[in-house]
Write a protein that holds these residues in place. Structure first.
Motif, PDB file in Angstrom:
ATOM      1  N   PHE A 230       0.838  -1.182  -0.046  1.00  0.00           N
ATOM      2  CA  PHE A 230       0.171  -0.115  -0.102  1.00  0.00           C
ATOM      3  C   PHE A 230       0.883   1.214  -0.160  1.00  0.00           C
ATOM      4  O   PHE A 230       1.991   1.432   0.878  1.00  0.00           O
ATOM      5  CB  PHE A 230      -0.876   0.002   1.197  1.00  0.00           C
ATOM      6  N   ARG A 231       0.311   2.300  -0.746  1.00  0.00           N
ATOM      7  CA  ARG A 231       1.273   3.448  -0.771  1.00  0.00           C
ATOM      8  C   ARG A 231      -0.028   4.766  -0.849  1.00  0.00           C
ATOM      9  O   ARG A 231      -0.850   4.397  -1.627  1.00  0.00           O
ATOM     10  CB  ARG A 231       2.266   3.477  -1.821  1.00  0.00           C
ATOM     11  N   TRP A 232       0.385   5.662  -0.284  1.00  0.00           N
ATOM     12  CA  TRP A 232      -0.470   6.965  -0.283  1.00  0.00           C
ATOM     13  C   TRP A 232       0.478   8.181  -0.624  1.00  0.00           C
ATOM     14  O   TRP A 232       1.463   8.278   0.030  1.00  0.00           O
ATOM     15  CB  TRP A 232      -1.290   6.972   0.849  1.00  0.00           C
ATOM     16  N   SER A 233       0.071   9.018  -1.350  1.00  0.00           N
ATOM     17  CA  SER A 233       0.834  10.089  -1.820  1.00  0.00           C
ATOM     18  C   SER A 233      -0.052  11.119  -2.153  1.00  0.00           C
ATOM     19  O   SER A 233      -1.245  11.117  -2.614  1.00  0.00           O
ATOM     20  CB  SER A 233       1.864   9.905  -2.593  1.00  0.00           C
ATOM     21  N   GLU A 234       0.262  12.719  -1.688  1.00  0.00           N
ATOM     22  CA  GLU A 234      -0.563  13.912  -2.150  1.00  0.00           C
ATOM     23  C   GLU A 234      -0.749  13.747  -3.706  1.00  0.00           C
ATOM     24  O   GLU A 234      -1.673  14.007  -4.198  1.00  0.00           O
ATOM     25  CB  GLU A 234       0.256  14.974  -1.688  1.00  0.00           C
ATOM     26  N   ALA A 235       0.352  13.391  -4.411  1.00  0.00           N
ATOM     27  CA  ALA A 235       0.247  13.379  -5.874  1.00  0.00           C
ATOM     28  C   ALA A 235      -0.791  12.319  -6.331  1.00  0.00           C
ATOM     29  O   ALA A 235      -1.500  12.485  -7.373  1.00  0.00           O
ATOM     30  CB  ALA A 235       1.518  13.441  -6.513  1.00  0.00           C
ATOM     31  N   HIS A 236      -1.003  10.905  -5.989  1.00  0.00           N
ATOM     32  CA  HIS A 236      -1.518  10.019  -6.630  1.00  0.00           C
ATOM     33  C   HIS A 236      -2.593   9.512  -5.479  1.00  0.00           C
ATOM     34  O   HIS A 236      -3.169   8.765  -6.003  1.00  0.00           O
ATOM     35  CB  HIS A 236      -0.371   8.976  -6.886  1.00  0.00           C
ATOM     36  N   GLY A 237      -2.737   9.826  -4.433  1.00  0.00           N
ATOM     37  CA  GLY A 237      -3.653   9.472  -3.541  1.00  0.00           C
ATOM     38  C   GLY A 237      -3.352   7.933  -3.190  1.00  0.00           C
ATOM     39  O   GLY A 237      -2.267   7.501  -3.082  1.00  0.00           O
ATOM     40  N   ALA A 238      -4.522   7.082  -2.882  1.00  0.00           N
ATOM     41  CA  ALA A 238      -4.025   5.850  -2.409  1.00  0.00           C
ATOM     42  C   ALA A 238      -3.884   4.769  -3.588  1.00  0.00           C
ATOM     43  O   ALA A 238      -4.575   4.841  -4.688  1.00  0.00           O
ATOM     44  CB  ALA A 238      -5.276   5.275  -1.669  1.00  0.00           C
ATOM     45  N   GLU A 239      -2.706   3.827  -3.448  1.00  0.00           N
ATOM     46  CA  GLU A 239      -2.361   2.862  -4.412  1.00  0.00           C
ATOM     47  C   GLU A 239      -2.130   1.548  -3.477  1.00  0.00           C
ATOM     48  O   GLU A 239      -1.263   1.555  -2.795  1.00  0.00           O
ATOM     49  CB  GLU A 239      -1.237   3.286  -5.318  1.00  0.00           C
ATOM     50  N   GLN A 240      -2.986   0.567  -3.831  1.00  0.00           N
ATOM     51  CA  GLN A 240      -2.968  -0.525  -3.097  1.00  0.00           C
ATOM     52  C   GLN A 240      -2.631  -1.735  -4.115  1.00  0.00           C
ATOM     53  O   GLN A 240      -3.072  -1.766  -5.354  1.00  0.00           O
ATOM     54  CB  GLN A 240      -4.139  -0.875  -2.147  1.00  0.00           C
ATOM     55  N   LYS A 241      -1.786  -2.658  -3.449  1.00  0.00           N
ATOM     56  CA  LYS A 241      -1.433  -4.035  -4.407  1.00  0.00           C
ATOM     57  C   LYS A 241      -1.957  -5.164  -3.556  1.00  0.00           C
ATOM     58  O   LYS A 241      -1.375  -5.320  -2.457  1.00  0.00           O
ATOM     59  CB  LYS A 241       0.195  -3.863  -4.722  1.00  0.00           C
ATOM     60  N   SER A 271       2.135  10.261   3.895  1.00  0.00           N
ATOM     61  CA  SER A 271       3.197   9.546   3.039  1.00  0.00           C
ATOM     62  C   SER A 271       3.632   8.665   3.377  1.00  0.00           C
ATOM     63  O   SER A 271       4.341   8.462   4.219  1.00  0.00           O
ATOM     64  CB  SER A 271       4.239  10.630   2.499  1.00  0.00           C
ATOM     65  N   SER A 272       3.049   7.340   2.920  1.00  0.00           N
ATOM     66  CA  SER A 272       3.349   6.079   3.619  1.00  0.00           C
ATOM     67  C   SER A 272       3.569   4.843   2.851  1.00  0.00           C
ATOM     68  O   SER A 272       3.155   5.024   1.516  1.00  0.00           O
ATOM     69  CB  SER A 272       2.352   5.684   4.570  1.00  0.00           C
ATOM     70  N   GLY A 273       4.174   3.983   3.199  1.00  0.00           N
ATOM     71  CA  GLY A 273       4.422   2.542   2.611  1.00  0.00           C
ATOM     72  C   GLY A 273       4.402   1.492   3.323  1.00  0.00           C
ATOM     73  O   GLY A 273       4.718   1.445   4.480  1.00  0.00           O
ATOM     74  N   ALA A 274       3.672   0.313   2.847  1.00  0.00           N
ATOM     75  CA  ALA A 274       3.691  -0.870   3.820  1.00  0.00           C
ATOM     76  C   ALA A 274       3.569  -1.900   2.866  1.00  0.00           C
ATOM     77  O   ALA A 274       3.339  -2.230   1.748  1.00  0.00           O
ATOM     78  CB  ALA A 274       2.153  -0.682   4.374  1.00  0.00           C
ATOM     79  N   VAL A 275       4.358  -3.064   3.550  1.00  0.00           N
ATOM     80  CA  VAL A 275       4.094  -4.314   2.854  1.00  0.00           C
ATOM     81  C   VAL A 275       3.450  -5.390   3.738  1.00  0.00           C
ATOM     82  O   VAL A 275       3.460  -5.332   4.881  1.00  0.00           O
ATOM     83  CB  VAL A 275       5.502  -4.849   2.794  1.00  0.00           C
ATOM     84  N   MET A 276       2.737  -6.245   3.373  1.00  0.00           N
ATOM     85  CA  MET A 276       1.659  -7.261   3.985  1.00  0.00           C
ATOM     86  C   MET A 276       2.323  -8.688   3.550  1.00  0.00           C
ATOM     87  O   MET A 276       2.453  -9.089   2.414  1.00  0.00           O
ATOM     88  CB  MET A 276       0.331  -7.062   3.425  1.00  0.00           C
ATOM     89  N   LEU A 277       2.676  -9.485   4.725  1.00  0.00           N
ATOM     90  CA  LEU A 277       3.048 -10.920   4.535  1.00  0.00           C
ATOM     91  C   LEU A 277       2.407 -11.781   5.303  1.00  0.00           C
ATOM     92  O   LEU A 277       1.813 -11.414   6.612  1.00  0.00           O
ATOM     93  CB  LEU A 277       4.624 -10.896   4.999  1.00  0.00           C
ATOM     94  N   PRO A 278       2.011 -12.997   4.775  1.00  0.00           N
ATOM     95  CA  PRO A 278       1.153 -14.034   5.656  1.00  0.00           C
ATOM     96  C   PRO A 278       2.178 -14.730   6.476  1.00  0.00           C
ATOM     97  O   PRO A 278       3.322 -15.062   6.084  1.00  0.00           O
ATOM     98  CB  PRO A 278       0.769 -14.915   4.631  1.00  0.00           C
ATOM     99  N   VAL A 279       1.783 -15.053   7.804  1.00  0.00           N
ATOM    100  CA  VAL A 279       2.724 -15.452   8.919  1.00  0.00           C
ATOM    101  C   VAL A 279       2.146 -16.595   9.421  1.00  0.00           C
ATOM    102  O   VAL A 279       3.082 -17.290  10.054  1.00  0.00           O
ATOM    103  CB  VAL A 279       3.449 -14.467   9.773  1.00  0.00           C
ATOM    104  N   SER A 280       0.901 -16.864   9.525  1.00  0.00           N
ATOM    105  CA  SER A 280       0.397 -18.121  10.140  1.00  0.00           C
ATOM    106  C   SER A 280      -1.047 -18.360   9.901  1.00  0.00           C
ATOM    107  O   SER A 280      -1.667 -17.287   9.030  1.00  0.00           O
ATOM    108  CB  SER A 280       0.537 -18.111  11.950  1.00  0.00           C
ATOM    109  N   ALA A 281      -1.794 -19.367  10.339  1.00  0.00           N
ATOM    110  CA  ALA A 281      -2.942 -19.381  10.152  1.00  0.00           C
ATOM    111  C   ALA A 281      -3.734 -19.672  11.327  1.00  0.00           C
ATOM    112  O   ALA A 281      -3.200 -20.099  12.359  1.00  0.00           O
ATOM    113  CB  ALA A 281      -3.371 -20.607   9.034  1.00  0.00           C
ATOM    114  N   TRP A 282      -4.951 -19.704  11.450  1.00  0.00           N
ATOM    115  CA  TRP A 282      -5.710 -19.911  12.928  1.00  0.00           C
ATOM    116  C   TRP A 282      -7.135 -20.604  12.396  1.00  0.00           C
ATOM    117  O   TRP A 282      -7.481 -20.760  11.294  1.00  0.00           O
ATOM    118  CB  TRP A 282      -6.062 -18.545  13.625  1.00  0.00           C
TER     119      TRP A 282
END
Length: 282
Positions: A230-241, A271-282
């Motif tokens: 996920f990334r958010w910026s003033e120029a492009h707004g929200a962009e998620q993958k 102005s942010s960046g984030a990465v999402m990883l799976p780590v376990s199951a329940w």
């Protein structure tokens, strides 16, 4: 089966660091010094043991980083032990218990033949019960690639990059085949195919959605083709993958970035960046 996801995020704003509500994970200090000049490879041996390439001598000595060893760090006991006294890690395959390492005096890589011949790549099996590497004779597995720690077709087993320029191959776990695609001019994203022996399965994903380091997720019965982001910026707004997972039978699942976090980032104009990883199951 539901999955738990690990979110790694960094967020800033004009007002400074922003507080993002989360469930904090404990930080484990390994006490193992990392190599500064030549980043030492590290990888998981099993669900709680990390193999780390580190200094074989005094880290403060001149050119100390050229002399390397591999240690295993147990995240449960917080104990470490040397598993390759002289050498460096190449790769691991935890589900198969397979390890490849260059064994020998690594100073020969950087400082010439005065330290003897260059290290030789050797195969091992990881014995978690005794926390040691057991030699795995090369003749017993000629179809394993010692750079990727994957079982491959004979023509790919000795290649650093499997497949060809026109038809790359990314291998999964033993018996699960490989993913391939036909490259186009300009590397335009192309449809993926899963090859299982003589069987070919068209996947609902493209070459733009897969990374070379496909991860096997034993707790989810799937392969992670690409992490979510996920990334958010003033120029492009929200962009998620969305994260892209390959399920048995060739089904593709996409796991979107949590909408609540997307809204939180956008609401605060971070102005942010984030990465999402799976780590376990329940």
């Amino acid at each position: 089966m539901a999955s738990a996801w690990l979110l790694s995020a960094c967020a800033t704003s004009a007002a400074g660091a922003a507080k993002i509500p989360d469930a904090e994970l404990p930080i484990i200090e390994t006490g193992v010094a990392m190599l500064p000049n030549a980043r030492g490879p590290f990888a998981w041996l099993d669900s709680h043991t990390l193999a780390i390439t580190t200094f074989a001598g005094d880290p403060q000595a001149t050119n100390s980083w050229t002399s390397q060893q591999v240690v295993a760090f147990d995240t449960r006991s917080r104990q470490r032990r040397t598993i390759v006294p002289r050498g460096r890690l190449t790769c691991t395959n935890p589900p198969a218990g397979v390890v490849s390492a260059a064994v020998g005096d690594t100073r020969a890589y950087f400082r010439g033949s005065e330290f003897g011949p260059a290290p030789v790549t050797q195969w091992f099996k990881w014995d978690g019960a005794s926390s040691r590497l057991v030699p795995w004779p090369d003749r017993a597995h000629p179809d394993w690639n010692d750079v990727a720690c994957r079982q491959m077709l004979p023509e790919d087993a000795r290649k650093p990059i499997p497949g060809s320029i026109d038809h790359p191959r990314i291998y999964l776990q033993p018996g699960e085949g490989f993913i391939t695609w036909q490259r186009a001019f300009g590397d335009e994203p192309r449809p993926l195919q899963l090859r299982l022996g003589e069987q070919s399965i068209d996947l609902a994903a493209t070459s733009g959605e897969i990374t070379p380091n496909v991860r096997h997720l034993p707790f989810a019965g799937a392969h992670l083709l690409n992490v979510g982001g996920f990334r958010w910026s003033e120029a492009h707004g929200a962009e998620q993958k969305a994260a892209v997972l390959l399920r048995p039978g060739g089904r593709i699942d996409r796991m979107p970035f949590p909408p609540a976090l997307q809204a939180l980032f956008a609401e605060r104009h971070l102005s942010s960046g984030a990465v999402m990883l799976p780590v376990s199951a329940w």
